[in-house]
Design an enzyme around this catalytic site. Structure first.
Site, PDB file in Angstrom:
ATOM      1  N   GLU A  80       3.206   6.963 -16.907  1.00 26.51           N
ATOM      2  CA  GLU A  80       2.813   5.674 -17.747  1.00 26.51           C
ATOM      3  C   GLU A  80       1.402   5.179 -17.611  1.00 26.51           C
ATOM      4  O   GLU A  80       1.181   4.128 -17.001  1.00 26.51           O
ATOM      5  CB  GLU A  80       3.822   4.688 -17.340  1.00 26.51           C
TER       6      GLU A  80
ATOM      7  N   TYR B 133      13.623   2.619 -22.729  1.00 25.71           N
ATOM      8  CA  TYR B 133      14.808   2.018 -22.210  1.00 25.71           C
ATOM      9  C   TYR B 133      15.569   1.061 -23.304  1.00 25.71           C
ATOM     10  O   TYR B 133      14.696   0.939 -24.268  1.00 25.71           O
ATOM     11  CB  TYR B 133      14.136   1.001 -20.950  1.00 25.71           C
TER      12      TYR B 133
ATOM     13  N   GLU C 217      12.210   9.176 -18.638  1.00 24.66           N
ATOM     14  CA  GLU C 217      12.806   7.787 -18.144  1.00 24.66           C
ATOM     15  C   GLU C 217      13.616   7.143 -19.522  1.00 24.66           C
ATOM     16  O   GLU C 217      13.200   7.095 -20.572  1.00 24.66           O
ATOM     17  CB  GLU C 217      11.860   6.799 -17.710  1.00 24.66           C
TER      18      GLU C 217
END
Ligand code: AHR
Length: 528
Positions: free
Chosen positions: A203, A280, A336
């Protein structure tokens, strides 16, 4: 990461497209026909999509994995035995470490050598607590070996140098009598380790240095060039280390575009093997505020709708990659993913601790099914995170340990590791909560190396059971995970509220019929 809100319509279309059919007006009590095409040779569902993520964050490592050699909690060289036993059953293919945001502040030399001499620092990203560095390279590799897994190492591009990262990989992988190989041996590990996957930063648009995409690309190229894996067993073919560049995060496309553009004209001195994607499930807004427990059907449906947008994101990332890499040489690493909810009341909010409910089990299954449908590109994925953090497999508190619904789904999905994807056709149907409409059923199938066909069936509907008919097969047996409510959880006091049970199908009318309870995940092997 910064999530995006998606409208229900996108979700519905995504599910319909995945099923390869137009959305029918399915009567609620009609059996859903799931037709498995075993004749078509699909891509292999890479075992690495069942990877995990273990960051130095909260009690994910300290307490969750590492208790120290002198702990009264049973351990092998400081690594807790109960957790290792539980994780071994998942056949975890790789563990991403040490972060996350932590990786871009991690300096590997702080985590080697005598424990009492290691630098104690502040974990600036996660709770501002002291980081003892007691768990470093040797401890991580020991943990990976104990659970039978492989290392996915993320190097520090944000605050580190290419020389530092290069030395770390040499320290881990050099076989010859170099100074670093000797130092590793002196610290207790003469043989080189394998590092099959290497993350080039994390990131870097945000916690990894807030770099513009083109600046990141310049940095990434140097790191890709100088992080050489010296392990003789990893020099050739499929065993070669895969370098993963940072790609996009939910709604940001610029990283993937710039990385792919650079790669398409890359010179001999650098290369990469994949690009990441982080997504997410938060249900809208930032920071995440959706409750982990005590919610009803509206909240459930909101999160399911959000999680299904993973399919849309993958299609967007694939479209960019196809433009520069039509031969599909580079892979996608969804390194992720998972539900990010409001922190457990009373916990340190920086520790990202949350309960894990039946809803998380459904979320896990839906995402794994999406990855399988994109198995041509998605070859690595890492759920965030392994223990005590976000959508965890395992929760611990001191000597206590409990397995979550997500753990059970990962265990049920073990037969899909390295199995060959078999396309399925089914009419997903729909169910309605308020003004939100969602697909009722999801299905995914694959053939394992022994030729056995396995099917995953998710009944997304929180209230109504449904039956599924698989034409051409006569028997089905396996496990079903369901729970009294969508927000049912396992606790230390009641660890088996959400636990898999045996399920089997009945032969009838040219196929096998399986009855799926509401809010359930089923994995069965089917035979003719
Ligand atoms: O998983 C928690 C954090 O989420 C990671 O450290 C970071 O990469 C992401 O934003």
């Amino acid at each position: 990461m910064k999530p995006i809100a998606k409208k229900f319509r996108t979700v519905l279309l995504a599910a319909t497209f995945a099923a390869g059919l137009s959305m029918p007006a399915l009567a609620k009590d009609a059996a859903v026909e799931v037709a498995i095409d075993t004749a078509t040779t699909g891509p292999v569902i890479d075992k690495h999509i069942f990877g995990q993520f273990a960051e130095h964050l909260g009690t994910g490592i300290y307490g969750g994995v590492w208790v120290g050699k002198d702990s009264p909690i049973p351990n092998v060289r400081g690594i807790r035995t109960d957790v290792v036993t539980a994780l071994k059953a998942l056949k975890v293919p790789n563990v991403r470490w040490p972060g996350g945001c932590f990786a871009d502040e991690y300096h590997w030399r702080d985590g080697i050598g005598p424990a009492d001499k290691r630098r104690v620092q502040i974990n600036t990203n996660w709770g501002g607590v002291p980081e003892s560095n007691a768990f470093g390279t040797h401890e991580f590799m020991d943990f990976a070996e104990q659970i039978g897994s492989e290392a996915y190492i993320s190097v520090n591009i944000g605050s580190g140098t290419a020389a530092e990262a290069s030395a770390w990989i040499e320290y881990m992988t050099a076989e010859k009598d170099t100074t670093l190989a000797k130092e590793r041996a002196a610290n207790g590990h003469p043989a080189p380790w394998k590092v099959p996957i290497l993350g080039l930063g994390n990131e870097n648009w945000g916690c990894g240095g807030a770099m513009s995409a083109d600046h990141y690309v310049e940095e990434m190229k140097r790191f890709a060039n100088f992080t050489r894996n010296f392990n003789p067993a990893q020099r050739e073919g499929a065993a070669r280390m895969k370098r993963i560049a940072v790609g996009w995060d939910s709604d940001k496309l610029d990283y993937t575009e710039e990385v792919m553009k650079a790669w398409s004209t890359h010179v001999y001195s650098w290369d990469i093997e994949g690009v990441s994607l982080h997504k997410y499930t938060v249900g809208g807004g930032w920071p995440p505020v959706r409750p982990a427990t005590g919610f009803g059907n509206d909240e459930y449906a909101l999160m399911i709708a959000d999680t299904l947008t993973m399919d849309t994101l993958l299609k967007k990332q694939k479209a960019i990659m196809d433009k520069y890499d039509p031969a599909k040489k580079l892979l996608i690493a969804v390194d992720e993913w998972g539900a990010w909810l409001a922190p457990t009341p009373g916990s340190n909010p920086g520790f990202l601790q949350q309960q894990n409910s039946m809803r998380d089990g459904v979320i896990a299954a839906l995402n794994l099914n999406i990855f399988a449908r994109h198995a041509d590109r998605v070859k690595i994925a890492n759920i965030a995170q392994m223990i005590n953090v976000l959508q965890a497999m395992i929760l611990t508190d001191g000597s206590k340990m409990v397995l979550t619904p997500t753990y059970h789904v990962f265990k049920m999905y073990v037969p899909f590791q390295d199995a060959q994807f078999a396309p399925v056709k089914f009419a997903a149907g729909e169910y309605t909560v308020g003004d939100r409409k969602l697909p009722r059923v999801d299905a995914m199938a694959a053939k394992d190396k022994g030729g056995q066909v396995w099917v995953s069936l998710v009944n997304v509907d929180p209230d109504a059971g449904t039956s599924v008919m698989i034409p051409g097969f006569r028997s089905a047996s396996g496990e079903v995970l369901t729970a009294p409510k969508v927000d049912s959880v396992n606790t230390f006091a009641a660890p088996s509220v959400v636990a898999p049970k045996a399920i089997s199908g009945k032969a009838a009318g040219g196929g096998v019929t399986i009855t799926l309870p509401p809010r359930s995940v089923t994995v069965v092997k089917v035979s003719k």
